[in-house]
Design a protein around this motif. Structure first.
Motif, PDB file in Angstrom:
ATOM      1  N   LEU A  76       0.860  -1.173   0.000  1.00 47.32           N
ATOM      2  CA  LEU A  76       0.000   0.000   0.000  1.00 47.32           C
ATOM      3  C   LEU A  76       0.900   1.228   0.000  1.00 47.32           C
ATOM      4  O   LEU A  76       1.740   1.382   0.887  1.00 47.32           O
ATOM      5  CB  LEU A  76      -0.904   0.018   1.239  1.00 47.32           C
ATOM      6  N   VAL A  77       0.749   2.084  -0.998  1.00 49.29           N
ATOM      7  CA  VAL A  77       1.500   3.333  -1.106  1.00 49.29           C
ATOM      8  C   VAL A  77       0.535   4.471  -0.833  1.00 49.29           C
ATOM      9  O   VAL A  77      -0.539   4.538  -1.433  1.00 49.29           O
ATOM     10  CB  VAL A  77       2.118   3.491  -2.518  1.00 49.29           C
ATOM     11  N   GLN A  97      -3.106   7.810 -14.865  1.00 51.27           N
ATOM     12  CA  GLN A  97      -3.463   6.700 -15.758  1.00 51.27           C
ATOM     13  C   GLN A  97      -2.501   5.529 -15.532  1.00 51.27           C
ATOM     14  O   GLN A  97      -2.910   4.368 -15.471  1.00 51.27           O
ATOM     15  CB  GLN A  97      -3.407   7.144 -17.230  1.00 51.27           C
ATOM     16  N   LEU A  98      -1.233   5.867 -15.394  1.00 50.44           N
ATOM     17  CA  LEU A  98      -0.216   4.844 -15.148  1.00 50.44           C
ATOM     18  C   LEU A  98      -0.428   4.183 -13.788  1.00 50.44           C
ATOM     19  O   LEU A  98      -0.368   2.950 -13.668  1.00 50.44           O
ATOM     20  CB  LEU A  98       1.172   5.490 -15.218  1.00 50.44           C
ATOM     21  N   VAL A  99      -0.693   4.982 -12.765  1.00 56.98           N
ATOM     22  CA  VAL A  99      -0.961   4.439 -11.430  1.00 56.98           C
ATOM     23  C   VAL A  99      -2.162   3.498 -11.492  1.00 56.98           C
ATOM     24  O   VAL A  99      -2.130   2.390 -10.947  1.00 56.98           O
ATOM     25  CB  VAL A  99      -1.189   5.572 -10.404  1.00 56.98           C
ATOM     26  N   TRP A 106      -6.876   2.177  -6.406  1.00 57.28           N
ATOM     27  CA  TRP A 106      -6.321   3.455  -5.972  1.00 57.28           C
ATOM     28  C   TRP A 106      -7.474   4.375  -5.607  1.00 57.28           C
ATOM     29  O   TRP A 106      -8.618   4.135  -5.969  1.00 57.28           O
ATOM     30  CB  TRP A 106      -5.408   4.076  -7.044  1.00 57.28           C
ATOM     31  N   GLY A 107      -7.150   5.431  -4.880  1.00 54.53           N
ATOM     32  CA  GLY A 107      -8.179   6.380  -4.513  1.00 54.53           C
ATOM     33  C   GLY A 107      -7.614   7.556  -3.738  1.00 54.53           C
ATOM     34  O   GLY A 107      -6.398   7.713  -3.602  1.00 54.53           O
ATOM     35  N   VAL A 108      -8.513   8.359  -3.215  1.00 55.51           N
ATOM     36  CA  VAL A 108      -8.156   9.556  -2.450  1.00 55.51           C
ATOM     37  C   VAL A 108      -9.007   9.570  -1.188  1.00 55.51           C
ATOM     38  O   VAL A 108     -10.213   9.348  -1.249  1.00 55.51           O
ATOM     39  CB  VAL A 108      -8.414  10.845  -3.262  1.00 55.51           C
ATOM     40  N   THR A 109      -8.364   9.816  -0.059  1.00 57.03           N
ATOM     41  CA  THR A 109      -9.083   9.963   1.199  1.00 57.03           C
ATOM     42  C   THR A 109      -8.572  11.220   1.893  1.00 57.03           C
ATOM     43  O   THR A 109      -7.555  11.791   1.496  1.00 57.03           O
ATOM     44  CB  THR A 109      -8.869   8.753   2.137  1.00 57.03           C
ATOM     45  N   TRP A 118      -3.712   7.175  -2.533  1.00 56.87           N
ATOM     46  CA  TRP A 118      -3.194   5.858  -2.208  1.00 56.87           C
ATOM     47  C   TRP A 118      -3.388   4.905  -3.383  1.00 56.87           C
ATOM     48  O   TRP A 118      -4.241   5.121  -4.238  1.00 56.87           O
ATOM     49  CB  TRP A 118      -3.871   5.292  -0.957  1.00 56.87           C
ATOM     50  N   CYS A 119      -2.558   3.875  -3.392  1.00 57.90           N
ATOM     51  CA  CYS A 119      -2.759   2.782  -4.340  1.00 57.90           C
ATOM     52  C   CYS A 119      -2.237   1.503  -3.727  1.00 57.90           C
ATOM     53  O   CYS A 119      -1.355   1.524  -2.861  1.00 57.90           O
ATOM     54  CB  CYS A 119      -2.119   3.063  -5.692  1.00 57.90           C
ATOM     55  N   GLU A 120      -2.811   0.408  -4.142  1.00 57.62           N
ATOM     56  CA  GLU A 120      -2.402  -0.898  -3.635  1.00 57.62           C
ATOM     57  C   GLU A 120      -1.935  -1.754  -4.799  1.00 57.62           C
ATOM     58  O   GLU A 120      -2.639  -1.888  -5.802  1.00 57.62           O
ATOM     59  CB  GLU A 120      -3.569  -1.576  -2.911  1.00 57.62           C
ATOM     60  N   LEU A 121      -0.738  -2.291  -4.662  1.00 58.16           N
ATOM     61  CA  LEU A 121      -0.175  -3.182  -5.670  1.00 58.16           C
ATOM     62  C   LEU A 121      -0.136  -4.594  -5.088  1.00 58.16           C
ATOM     63  O   LEU A 121       0.080  -4.757  -3.895  1.00 58.16           O
ATOM     64  CB  LEU A 121       1.243  -2.750  -6.043  1.00 58.16           C
ATOM     65  N   THR A 122      -0.371  -5.577  -5.944  1.00 54.14           N
ATOM     66  CA  THR A 122      -0.320  -6.960  -5.492  1.00 54.14           C
ATOM     67  C   THR A 122       0.676  -7.746  -6.332  1.00 54.14           C
ATOM     68  O   THR A 122       0.888  -7.456  -7.507  1.00 54.14           O
ATOM     69  CB  THR A 122      -1.710  -7.621  -5.593  1.00 54.14           C
TER      70      THR A 122
END
Length: 123
Positions: A76-77, A97-99, A106-109, A118-122
């Motif tokens: 999680l970034v 777009q790349l993210v 991904w999203g904004v809080t 934030w974004c989550e990579l798996t």
């Protein structure tokens, strides 16, 4: 994200050289991915940190902070800044777009008065 073996790392971009701080954030991202034991692409982690930190420097406010939490399966970034405006996917923009392509989600809080992208990579 499983909580048993999470690694959590935080990096604040320097106030006096924020653009140079993005390069430091990339180095931080690579070290954090290694520390987490993340089995996915470390280059993808570095790339999303580069894009989100660059957006925070160019369009955000205050002193951006990068937080990376992860384990072998997920990372999680989060990049926080003090700007109120939320980033939007734009047809003519390529950063988010790349993210969106590299991340599982991904999203904004808003947290503690700061915008957090934030974004989550798996793996």
């Amino acid at each position: 994200m499983a909580t048993s073996s999470l690694t959590d790392a935080v990096f604040s971009l320097p106030e006096d050289d924020r653009r140079g701080g993005v390069a430091l954030a990339r180095d931080f991202a690579r070290r954090a991915a290694v520390s987490c034991g993340y089995l996915g692409s470390h280059d993808d982690v570095v790339l999303v940190v580069n894009e989100l930190a660059t957006n925070a420097v160019c369009h955000g406010g205050g002193r951006p902070v990068v937080r990376i939490t992860g384990d072998s399966d997920q990372v999680l970034v989060e990049v926080a800044d003090a700007a109120a405006s939320h980033p939007q996917l734009r047809a003519d923009g390529w950063g988010l777009q790349l993210v969106a392509r590299l991340a599982e989600s991904w999203g904004v809080t808003v947290s503690a008065g700061q915008k957090v992208v934030w974004c989550e990579l798996t793996a």
